[in-house]
Design a protein around this motif. Structure first.
Motif, PDB file in Angstrom:
ATOM      1  N   LEU A 282       0.825  -1.203   0.000  1.00  0.00           N
ATOM      2  CA  LEU A 282       0.000   0.000   0.000  1.00  0.00           C
ATOM      3  C   LEU A 282       0.863   1.258   0.000  1.00  0.00           C
ATOM      4  O   LEU A 282       0.562   2.234  -0.703  1.00  0.00           O
ATOM      5  CB  LEU A 282      -0.942  -0.012   1.202  1.00  0.00           C
ATOM      6  CG  LEU A 282      -2.138  -0.969   1.089  1.00  0.00           C
ATOM      7  CD1 LEU A 282      -2.757  -1.235   2.449  1.00  0.00           C
ATOM      8  CD2 LEU A 282      -3.180  -0.402   0.129  1.00  0.00           C
ATOM      9  N   GLU A 283       1.932   1.249   0.771  1.00  0.00           N
ATOM     10  CA  GLU A 283       2.842   2.396   0.772  1.00  0.00           C
ATOM     11  C   GLU A 283       3.486   2.586  -0.604  1.00  0.00           C
ATOM     12  O   GLU A 283       3.688   3.716  -1.060  1.00  0.00           O
ATOM     13  CB  GLU A 283       3.912   2.216   1.847  1.00  0.00           C
ATOM     14  CG  GLU A 283       3.433   2.514   3.257  1.00  0.00           C
ATOM     15  CD  GLU A 283       2.982   3.962   3.404  1.00  0.00           C
ATOM     16  OE1 GLU A 283       3.785   4.872   3.120  1.00  0.00           O
ATOM     17  OE2 GLU A 283       1.813   4.192   3.790  1.00  0.00           O
ATOM     18  N   THR A 284       3.790   1.486  -1.264  1.00  0.00           N
ATOM     19  CA  THR A 284       4.346   1.570  -2.618  1.00  0.00           C
ATOM     20  C   THR A 284       3.327   2.176  -3.572  1.00  0.00           C
ATOM     21  O   THR A 284       3.662   3.035  -4.402  1.00  0.00           O
ATOM     22  CB  THR A 284       4.771   0.171  -3.104  1.00  0.00           C
ATOM     23  OG1 THR A 284       5.742  -0.372  -2.199  1.00  0.00           O
ATOM     24  CG2 THR A 284       5.368   0.232  -4.500  1.00  0.00           C
ATOM     25  N   LEU A 285       2.073   1.757  -3.466  1.00  0.00           N
ATOM     26  CA  LEU A 285       1.012   2.303  -4.315  1.00  0.00           C
ATOM     27  C   LEU A 285       0.726   3.772  -3.993  1.00  0.00           C
ATOM     28  O   LEU A 285       0.115   4.476  -4.799  1.00  0.00           O
ATOM     29  CB  LEU A 285      -0.263   1.470  -4.147  1.00  0.00           C
ATOM     30  CG  LEU A 285      -0.217   0.069  -4.788  1.00  0.00           C
ATOM     31  CD1 LEU A 285      -1.347  -0.809  -4.260  1.00  0.00           C
ATOM     32  CD2 LEU A 285      -0.273   0.162  -6.312  1.00  0.00           C
ATOM     33  N   LYS A 286       1.178   4.236  -2.831  1.00  0.00           N
ATOM     34  CA  LYS A 286       1.048   5.650  -2.478  1.00  0.00           C
ATOM     35  C   LYS A 286       2.300   6.445  -2.849  1.00  0.00           C
ATOM     36  O   LYS A 286       2.445   7.606  -2.470  1.00  0.00           O
ATOM     37  CB  LYS A 286       0.768   5.776  -0.975  1.00  0.00           C
ATOM     38  CG  LYS A 286      -0.587   5.192  -0.570  1.00  0.00           C
ATOM     39  CD  LYS A 286      -0.780   5.154   0.942  1.00  0.00           C
ATOM     40  CE  LYS A 286      -2.071   4.424   1.305  1.00  0.00           C
ATOM     41  NZ  LYS A 286      -2.281   4.325   2.768  1.00  0.00           N
ATOM     42  N   GLY A 287       3.211   5.787  -3.604  1.00  0.00           N
ATOM     43  CA  GLY A 287       4.400   6.476  -4.094  1.00  0.00           C
ATOM     44  C   GLY A 287       5.594   6.405  -3.190  1.00  0.00           C
ATOM     45  O   GLY A 287       6.593   7.101  -3.423  1.00  0.00           O
ATOM     46  N   ASN A 288       5.528   5.554  -2.149  1.00  0.00           N
ATOM     47  CA  ASN A 288       6.624   5.488  -1.176  1.00  0.00           C
ATOM     48  C   ASN A 288       7.334   4.141  -1.191  1.00  0.00           C
ATOM     49  O   ASN A 288       7.840   3.692  -0.168  1.00  0.00           O
ATOM     50  CB  ASN A 288       6.080   5.753   0.235  1.00  0.00           C
ATOM     51  CG  ASN A 288       5.313   7.055   0.329  1.00  0.00           C
ATOM     52  OD1 ASN A 288       5.781   8.073  -0.188  1.00  0.00           O
ATOM     53  ND2 ASN A 288       4.151   7.045   0.956  1.00  0.00           N
ATOM     54  N   GLY A 289       7.365   3.488  -2.342  1.00  0.00           N
ATOM     55  CA  GLY A 289       7.901   2.139  -2.408  1.00  0.00           C
ATOM     56  C   GLY A 289       9.414   2.083  -2.453  1.00  0.00           C
ATOM     57  O   GLY A 289      10.074   3.009  -2.929  1.00  0.00           O
ATOM     58  N   PRO A 290       9.991   0.978  -1.970  1.00  0.00           N
ATOM     59  CA  PRO A 290      11.449   0.794  -2.042  1.00  0.00           C
ATOM     60  C   PRO A 290      11.897   0.598  -3.484  1.00  0.00           C
ATOM     61  O   PRO A 290      11.141   0.101  -4.329  1.00  0.00           O
ATOM     62  CB  PRO A 290      11.685  -0.470  -1.198  1.00  0.00           C
ATOM     63  CG  PRO A 290      10.378  -1.197  -1.224  1.00  0.00           C
ATOM     64  CD  PRO A 290       9.320  -0.150  -1.304  1.00  0.00           C
ATOM     65  N   ASP A 291      13.131   0.955  -3.756  1.00  0.00           N
ATOM     66  CA  ASP A 291      13.641   0.931  -5.124  1.00  0.00           C
ATOM     67  C   ASP A 291      13.629  -0.465  -5.738  1.00  0.00           C
ATOM     68  O   ASP A 291      13.329  -0.630  -6.926  1.00  0.00           O
ATOM     69  CB  ASP A 291      15.063   1.491  -5.169  1.00  0.00           C
ATOM     70  CG  ASP A 291      15.108   2.988  -4.886  1.00  0.00           C
ATOM     71  OD1 ASP A 291      14.047   3.639  -5.001  1.00  0.00           O
ATOM     72  OD2 ASP A 291      16.194   3.492  -4.544  1.00  0.00           O
ATOM     73  N   ASP A 292      13.997  -1.490  -4.946  1.00  0.00           N
ATOM     74  CA  ASP A 292      14.089  -2.830  -5.533  1.00  0.00           C
ATOM     75  C   ASP A 292      12.711  -3.360  -5.925  1.00  0.00           C
ATOM     76  O   ASP A 292      12.540  -3.970  -6.994  1.00  0.00           O
ATOM     77  CB  ASP A 292      14.806  -3.804  -4.588  1.00  0.00           C
ATOM     78  CG  ASP A 292      14.168  -3.904  -3.210  1.00  0.00           C
ATOM     79  OD1 ASP A 292      13.269  -3.099  -2.887  1.00  0.00           O
ATOM     80  OD2 ASP A 292      14.583  -4.787  -2.432  1.00  0.00           O
ATOM     81  N   LEU A 293      11.703  -3.114  -5.092  1.00  0.00           N
ATOM     82  CA  LEU A 293      10.343  -3.538  -5.431  1.00  0.00           C
ATOM     83  C   LEU A 293       9.857  -2.818  -6.678  1.00  0.00           C
ATOM     84  O   LEU A 293       9.289  -3.431  -7.593  1.00  0.00           O
ATOM     85  CB  LEU A 293       9.408  -3.280  -4.254  1.00  0.00           C
ATOM     86  CG  LEU A 293       7.916  -3.560  -4.479  1.00  0.00           C
ATOM     87  CD1 LEU A 293       7.693  -5.004  -4.905  1.00  0.00           C
ATOM     88  CD2 LEU A 293       7.116  -3.241  -3.218  1.00  0.00           C
ATOM     89  N   MET A 294      10.085  -1.527  -6.749  1.00  0.00           N
ATOM     90  CA  MET A 294       9.651  -0.764  -7.919  1.00  0.00           C
ATOM     91  C   MET A 294      10.394  -1.205  -9.182  1.00  0.00           C
ATOM     92  O   MET A 294       9.820  -1.207 -10.272  1.00  0.00           O
ATOM     93  CB  MET A 294       9.860   0.734  -7.684  1.00  0.00           C
ATOM     94  CG  MET A 294       8.779   1.380  -6.817  1.00  0.00           C
ATOM     95  SD  MET A 294       7.106   1.169  -7.511  1.00  0.00           S
ATOM     96  CE  MET A 294       7.261   2.032  -9.082  1.00  0.00           C
ATOM     97  N   GLU A 295      11.656  -1.595  -9.041  1.00  0.00           N
ATOM     98  CA  GLU A 295      12.388  -2.089 -10.215  1.00  0.00           C
ATOM     99  C   GLU A 295      11.699  -3.321 -10.807  1.00  0.00           C
ATOM    100  O   GLU A 295      11.518  -3.424 -12.027  1.00  0.00           O
ATOM    101  CB  GLU A 295      13.827  -2.446  -9.826  1.00  0.00           C
ATOM    102  CG  GLU A 295      14.637  -3.001 -11.000  1.00  0.00           C
ATOM    103  CD  GLU A 295      15.947  -3.642 -10.594  1.00  0.00           C
ATOM    104  OE1 GLU A 295      16.609  -4.226 -11.482  1.00  0.00           O
ATOM    105  OE2 GLU A 295      16.303  -3.595  -9.397  1.00  0.00           O
TER     106      GLU A 295
END
Length: 471
Positions: A282-295
């Motif tokens: 949820l934090e990633t979907l709010k734009g606060n995701g860790p770099d490796d997950l977003m990669e």
């Protein structure tokens, strides 16, 4: 809007001399043939899969055939036929014409903290794809995708065929469990593989994974094949071999199939454990995701957008996925998916709000414990396998099918690779229930952290080592 389920069976009244000849053979004949290293014909493989599906093959015969395949292997043509016959052993989905080329999915060979699906599915839906993601429960280190989602109160992973198409029509994505009528041969063989220690057979892995994706009638499929100490395959070459088999089998079924080979040494993101991974998603979907997950999300999503023709190249696909995550469109899709799959609208809205108290909704463990760094220095390594093994024993995973998982158990990394830490600084927060972790388990966890006394920091390495795209 319509939804069809096609139950595959031999055409009535058709005459196939090869099939008639194969029908004269017994299952022991087929086992002997494969045991002796011979190639099975299409008709013989069909005979075996139909016997498995119809429950006319004895369990010992199924186990013997799996062991023969494990020991003798299969040629690519055999693997292709095995995959197709497994796919046709039950229902095969059929989608509306207007969804042509837009129905996509991904499969991961598993990892520690692998929450990619929770971010990727709504991101793809926000890019106009249809994502009927059929996922599983965890049997290895921690919970699977379905276990993570079931930590959200009300989330229902069991949906009928009509409900699936309705969710895809209104939202664009759903994450559900496998139905009883989808690839029934795999359900039998998968359980038998576990009992016969043939889980890591490449032909059987390929047939199991691709047959289920084939039954979804996908336009495009991307595979995240992991390698490293916390993965099934420890080295890149072994992972590459599996990836190529999977890609070939998928393309052989008419699905545009690609693969990413990604490292699985540490963890994906900072959280491991069901509720904790939902919070990080949820934090990633709010734009606060860790770099490796977003990669991983951007790479896998970008590949699918390129394979469907929605973008012209991988870089454009990655950018579109990043934009819908950072801009909030993917979060809106996740909220809509939660509501469509049974979560109360107030709960879904609260989880997706900017400043929510997650633990007012999700279960929080009774106890937390912070582990301290034993020396000054730079974090050189964090062994994800050790973390997963301890957390599994504390209740975050299951050792056999049917066992419940404790959604609140898990761990949060408080440091990252390359970060400078001081002796006594907290590096891990452990979430647990009674009984408390043993001293041996705490010692094991402390061994997961490697701190180097040198002054040199290191840059984060890319998780994705290679990308295989269809020609």
């Amino acid at each position: 809007m319509f939804f069809n389920i096609i139950l595959a069976s031999p055409a009535s009244g058709s005459v196939d001399l090869g099939w008639n000849l194969a029908a004269m053979l017994s299952i022991p004949d087929l086992i002997k043939k494969k045991r002796d290293g011979e190639k099975l014909s299409d008709e013989e493989i069909k005979l075996f899969i139909e016997a498995v599906t119809a429950n006319t093959a004895q369990p010992c015969q199924i186990g013997a055939m799996l062991m023969a395949i494990y020991l003798r292997g299969m040629e690519s043509a055999e693997i292709q036929t095995l995959t197709r016959e497994m796919m046709l052993s039950g229902d095969v989905m059929s989608w509306p014409n207007e969804w042509k080329k837009l129905v996509v999915d991904k499969h991961s060979t598993g990892g520690v903290g692998d929450k990619v699906s929770l971010v990727l599915a709504p991101a793809l839906a926000a890019c106009r794809c249809k994502v009927p993601m059929i996922s599983g429960r965890g049997l290895a280190h921690t919970g699977g995708t379905l276990d993570k989602l079931e930590s959200i109160p009300g989330f229902n992973i069991q949906q009928t065929s009509e409900q699936i198409v309705g969710i895809l029509d209104s939202v664009g994505c759903c994450i559900v469990g496998q139905t009883e009528r989808l690839v029934p041969a795999d359900r039998v063989m998968y359980a038998m593989r576990d009992a016969t220690s043939t889980v890591d057979s490449l032909p059987l892995i390929t047939g199991s994974i691709i047959s289920k994706k084939g039954a979804e009638s996908l336009s495009a499929l991307v595979l995240d094949v992991k390698f490293g100490r916390a993965a099934l395959y420890k080295d890149l070459q072994s992972a590459r071999e599996l990836a190529q088999l999977l890609v070939d089998a998928g393309n052989g079924l008419g699905i545009r199939t690609g693969a990413a080979l990604s490292q699985m040494e540490c963890t994906i993101g900072r959280c491991v454990g069901n509720s904790l991974e939902v919070i990080e998603s949820l934090e990633t979907l709010k734009g606060n995701g860790p770099d490796d997950l977003m990669e991983l999300v951007e790479t896998l999503g970008g590949m699918l957008l390129m394979m469907t023709g929605l973008v012209s190249d991988l870089s454009e696909g990655k950018k579109q996925i990043s934009d819908v995550v950072i801009g909030g469109a993917a979060l809106s899709k996740f909220q809509a998916m939660m509501q469509a799959q049974g979560v109360a609208s107030e709960t879904a809205a609260s989880l997706c709000s900017a400043h929510t108290d997650y633990y007012s909704i999700l279960r929080k463990s009774e106890h937390q414990m912070e582990l301290k760094a034993s020396a000054d220095g730079v974090v050189q390594d964090i062994d994800g396998l050790i973390l997963a093994q301890v957390i599994h024993k504390l209740g975050a995973g299951r050792s056999k099918a049917g066992m419940p998982v404790n959604h609140s158990v898990g761990a949060e990394l408080l440091v990252s690779l390359g970060q400078r830490v001081k002796k006594g600084a907290s590096w891990l927060r452990l979430h647990y229930e009674d009984p408390a972790p043993s001293q041996d388990q705490i010692v094991q966890l402390q061994k997961a952290l490697t701190v180097d006394h040198s002054e040199t920091t290191q840059q984060r390495q890319s998780l994705v080592a290679e990308v295989l795209l269809p020609q």
